[in-house]
Design an enzyme around this catalytic site. Structure first.
Site, PDB file in Angstrom:
ATOM      1  N   CYS A 109       0.832  -1.206   0.000  1.00  0.00           N
ATOM      2  CA  CYS A 109       0.000   0.000   0.000  1.00  0.00           C
ATOM      3  C   CYS A 109       0.869   1.259   0.000  1.00  0.00           C
ATOM      4  O   CYS A 109       1.621   1.500  -0.928  1.00  0.00           O
ATOM      5  CB  CYS A 109      -0.981  -0.043   1.175  1.00  0.00           C
ATOM      6  N   HIS A 129       0.176   1.544  -3.533  1.00  0.00           N
ATOM      7  CA  HIS A 129      -1.158   2.076  -3.783  1.00  0.00           C
ATOM      8  C   HIS A 129      -1.012   3.188  -4.816  1.00  0.00           C
ATOM      9  O   HIS A 129      -0.070   3.990  -4.737  1.00  0.00           O
ATOM     10  CB  HIS A 129      -1.777   2.609  -2.484  1.00  0.00           C
TER      11      HIS A 129
END
Length: 189
Positions: A109, A129
């Protein structure tokens, strides 16, 4: 199953604001694979994730940092990532793991930005991400759900957490361990 002498050890540092799915999925899948996971908090007591779920670390990071580990895994979550990136112990653990020791490092992420911030992602194939992609300067960015560049394994976010966790198991124990653990989990891999 691994013998006690061969048992792999993984460090998962946690800070307030961590992404719960990413942290707990990794911890759970690795432990199902009979890997010793040490959850190490930046501070004492329960730590609240980004949605308020509290996790009690096994010990403080500063107390676990000098132990031997085969891998360190950084969960995302913007606030947790910011806190991990600012922590000098996290920086020294990463430098040690990615330096002379040549151990595995996983980040998911927003957490791959920690590596970029400390100059550890330069020239490496990574993902993150999409909202933090611009922070991955000097890295070779890919949009795949999980990217492995030798001993560096990165992933996109909460929706890729189980795939990421299985990639970590495969890196440490091989595809047979993935198949064994997935008999009970039934993940689409």
């Amino acid at each position: 199953m691994q013998t006690a002498q061969m048992k792999k050890r993984v460090l998962v540092p946690l800070a307030q604001g961590f992404e719960e799915i990413e942290a707990v999925s990794v911890i759970d899948i690795l432990r199902r694979a009979d890997i010793e996971v040490v959850v190490a908090g930046l501070e004492e007591g329960p730590l609240a994730g980004r949605t308020g779920i509290r996790v009690i670390p096994d010990r403080l990071l500063r107390d676990a940092a000098d132990e031997e580990f085969d891998m360190v895994v950084l969960p995302g979550g913007l606030e947790g990532t910011r806190r991990l990136a600012a922590d000098p112990t996290v920086k020294s653990v990463l430098a040690k793991m990615m330096g002379a020791e040549e151990k595995f490092v996983g980040a998911i992420c927003a957490a791959p930005t920690i590596l970029a911030e400390h100059g550890l992602a330069a020239g490496r194939r990574v993902t993150s991400h999409p909202t933090v992609q611009e922070k991955m300067k000097d890295a070779v960015y890919e949009s795949s759900r999980v990217v492995r560049d030798d001993r560096l394994i990165t992933s996109r976010g909460a929706g890729t957490a189980v795939e990421f966790a299985f990639a970590l198991v495969e890196a440490l124990l091989g595809p047979e361990a993935v198949a064994r653990v997935n008999q009970g989990v039934l993940a689409r891999l």
